[in-house]
Design an enzyme around this catalytic site. Sequence first.
Site, mmCIF file in Angstrom:
data_model
loop_
_atom_site.group_PDB
_atom_site.id
_atom_site.type_symbol
_atom_site.label_atom_id
_atom_site.label_comp_id
_atom_site.label_asym_id
_atom_site.label_seq_id
_atom_site.Cartn_x
_atom_site.Cartn_y
_atom_site.Cartn_z
ATOM 1 N N GLU A 198 -2.400 -5.413 -4.051
ATOM 2 C CA GLU A 198 -3.211 -5.082 -2.888
ATOM 3 C C GLU A 198 -4.537 -5.827 -2.917
ATOM 4 O OE1 GLU A 198 -2.636 -0.606 -1.212
ATOM 5 O OE2 GLU A 198 -4.361 -1.055 -2.455
ATOM 6 N N ASN B 222 26.231 -22.925 -1.461
ATOM 7 C CA ASN B 222 26.922 -24.193 -1.270
ATOM 8 C C ASN B 222 26.195 -25.075 -0.273
ATOM 9 O OD1 ASN B 222 28.853 -23.648 -3.083
ATOM 10 N ND2 ASN B 222 30.525 -23.323 -1.626
ATOM 11 N N HIS C 200 0.825 -1.202 0.000
ATOM 12 C CA HIS C 200 0.000 0.000 0.000
ATOM 13 C C HIS C 200 0.867 1.263 0.000
ATOM 14 C CE1 HIS C 200 -3.474 2.475 0.764
ATOM 15 N NE2 HIS C 200 -2.785 3.077 1.713
#
Lengths: 685, 162
Positions: free
Chosen positions: A71, A409, A49
């Site tokens: 929204e 990794n 918003h």
Amino acid sequence: MSDLDMSQYLGIFLDEAEEQLQQLDEAVVQLEQTPDDQELLNTIFRAAHTLKGSSASMGFNRLATLTHRMESVLDSLRQGKLAVSREIIDILLASVDTLRALKDSIAAGKGEEGDVNEVVARLEAVLAGPAAPVANKAVANAELTLDDIEQNVIRAAEVKGFRAYEIRVQLEAGCQMKSARAYLVFNNLKELGEIIKSVPHTQDLEAEKFDDTFTLAFVSREDADTLANVVKSVSEIKDVLVRPIVLEEDQPAAARAGTAPGKPGVEAAGGKNGTTAPAGEHHVNQTVRVDVQRLENLMNLVGELVIDRTRLTEVGNGLKNRLGNEELLETLEEVSLHIGRITSDLQEEIMKARMFPIDQVFNRFPRMVRDLARKAGKEIDFIIEGRETELDRTVIEEIGDPLIHLLRNAIDHGIEEPEVRLRQGKPRHGTVRLKAFHQENQIVITVEDDGAGMDAEKIKAKAIARGLISPESAARLSRREALDLIFLPGLSTSDKVTDVSGRGVGMDIVRNHIEKINGTIDIRTTPGKGTCFTIKLPLTLAINRSLLVHVDGRVYAFPLANVVEIIDVTPDSIQHVHRQQVVVVRGRVLPLIYLGQALGLGTPIPAADTYAVVIVGLAEKQVGFIVDDLIGEQEIVIKSLGNFIGKIPGIAGATIMGDGSVALILDVRSLMNFVGEEADRELAS
Amino acid sequence: MATDTAPEIQLVVFQLAGETYGVDINHVQEIIRMQSITAIPRTPAFVEGVINLRGRIIPILDMHKRFHLPAAETTNNTRIMVVELGQVTVGMIVDSVSEVLRLPTTSIEPPPPMISGIDVAYLKGVGKWNDRLIILLDLDRVLQESEQRELQREVAAGVETR
């Protein structure tokens, strides 16, 4: 808003947008884990918003459109109309990515480059999704609701003498080419004012995705009858209703009067956002954004002050010797002391101003871990601890890449596939834990996984196979030393090694990065149990504890992090192996070199009864540097040698001493590389 | 002499091995007295070292060595001319700095092929002022070539980490 105003606020807008995007990224990933967390949903909603509001006020329509659509979806989630699913999370993340691309393009001065239609369509598809028939009906019958951006537009227009109308158009039943009719209505109206909103959306109108009614919000200087007539001039229109829109001042985000509460249309932004957003903006601490360069300059100025302070003291002492004890001198002494105290405090305060929570780096990882885990088909719980740990801005900038490597990794090679884990009696979910904390004058960051771990013997075997190490020297390596082999460049680039050892891609680069910022990295691993990498970093890059030494009449600084110990060596205890000077320290053979020689100064070792030797260590390698004289430990401010000189092997930078002179800081890694070389050179000569 | 309308440049004029040189005043940041210089290992001979200029580390070039002129002793007149060109700030050691003067661009000629002191490649031209000749340095060239050497050295060093 004029262009001038825009550019003035653009920087702030971009900074804030970045904050909101990071928040969205992180919170959406978290939402996947805890789909029922209403508070989290509210956080996400608020971030979207806020972004929508600021984008609209900056005139970035694509950003505003996309956040607006997000929204809507988020609101449906809040109200339980939609349930959190992997699909929705994917779409929300895709939206965040698109927003970021737009933001980056704006930051690069290219405006809003990029297409939002696809993501918007996906968001709309979600909204129209499972509850399709109901939703469609809702669209058809929706009364016009306006969010606060649209209301702001109307308010702005009203100030300029426009009036806002809701225009409801009903086409005749069985009307042919509905989209063409709608298009004509739009076209006619556009000559008289501006369409602010259409329900259903224009795209749906064009695609004939509506029954026979559509509603527009329209601003114009004309009166209602004129507008109705204009609309009616299009054929096959059954009915037109034009009525003024009255905004309610007290409920900025609520729909206009007449909209039944609790029955928001698809477009409804919800009344809550208007009240929740400001509530989240109560800051306890007042803060100001400051350019890093400014702080850097401040730091330099304080550095000069420190130097002047030292000189002032010297002048005072000089005068005292000449003039004896005079009252005026006492005052000078007092002032000098006071300035000294103030400068120290000032220095400390500026240092603190440069500190940032490490969260700035960490907050992008949950998203990355999620994506990697999904790609690798692994299930991973990612835990972050110590987000609030603060460190210097300069270090923050450098630590991100090594951590990405280590996390990647851990996921790629450390954590096993879910089935493999089950077979080994481990939980399906692997755990990767990223943790930061303070320890004395250092920051410690650990990356820990409960995966396969590493086998020192296998790493040794690979290093031998790669020709990186001879079988004889491999046999002499301790387990720890063998593990350190993964930092060798040759080993790390091999794919096969990663299959066997479970680690290794780019570990040499990781270590280089960390050593560049004066840090160290350590491995602890147990085959089958997991691996933990520990990174230790100085609090700040700019300030470093050093050991100052004299060589050939000049001052050099060893970073204290690299200094293992200091010993005295008598000339007769020095032996030669392959013409390389060595000394035996506690049963260990240590190569020995005069620092002046290692630096290529070409000066011979001055004769002495005992030599002061600084033992420097990097990983498992240790070398003793003979120096003329030890000066002592000191905090130094690291400065670069500048563009013109660039990188000098053996030198990491320079620092300014208390008396204003310049001392060079040694780069231990490259200095150690020279040890063998200088010996070879001597051999050749 | 220059009239008000003729385009002209402002030069800082300095001496080097008996010749008079000039550089555009826009590049000259300041002129300081000689001070103690910290030598840096493994740099070209003309890089004397670095100094602390109010908190900044500035490399200092010996212009005699830079232009392969006979070495000169440091005197009371010796100055360090701090010049700034793009991202690079360096100090140049010169025998003395005499004055600042305005020179109409019309009185500047391309460098003659034969000139006693330094390599013609480093020159922008020769300016005539009253009866004197002022050799205009091309700072770009002077500073750039050393950067290339720098690069070569790095390549030669090879093993260096990124």
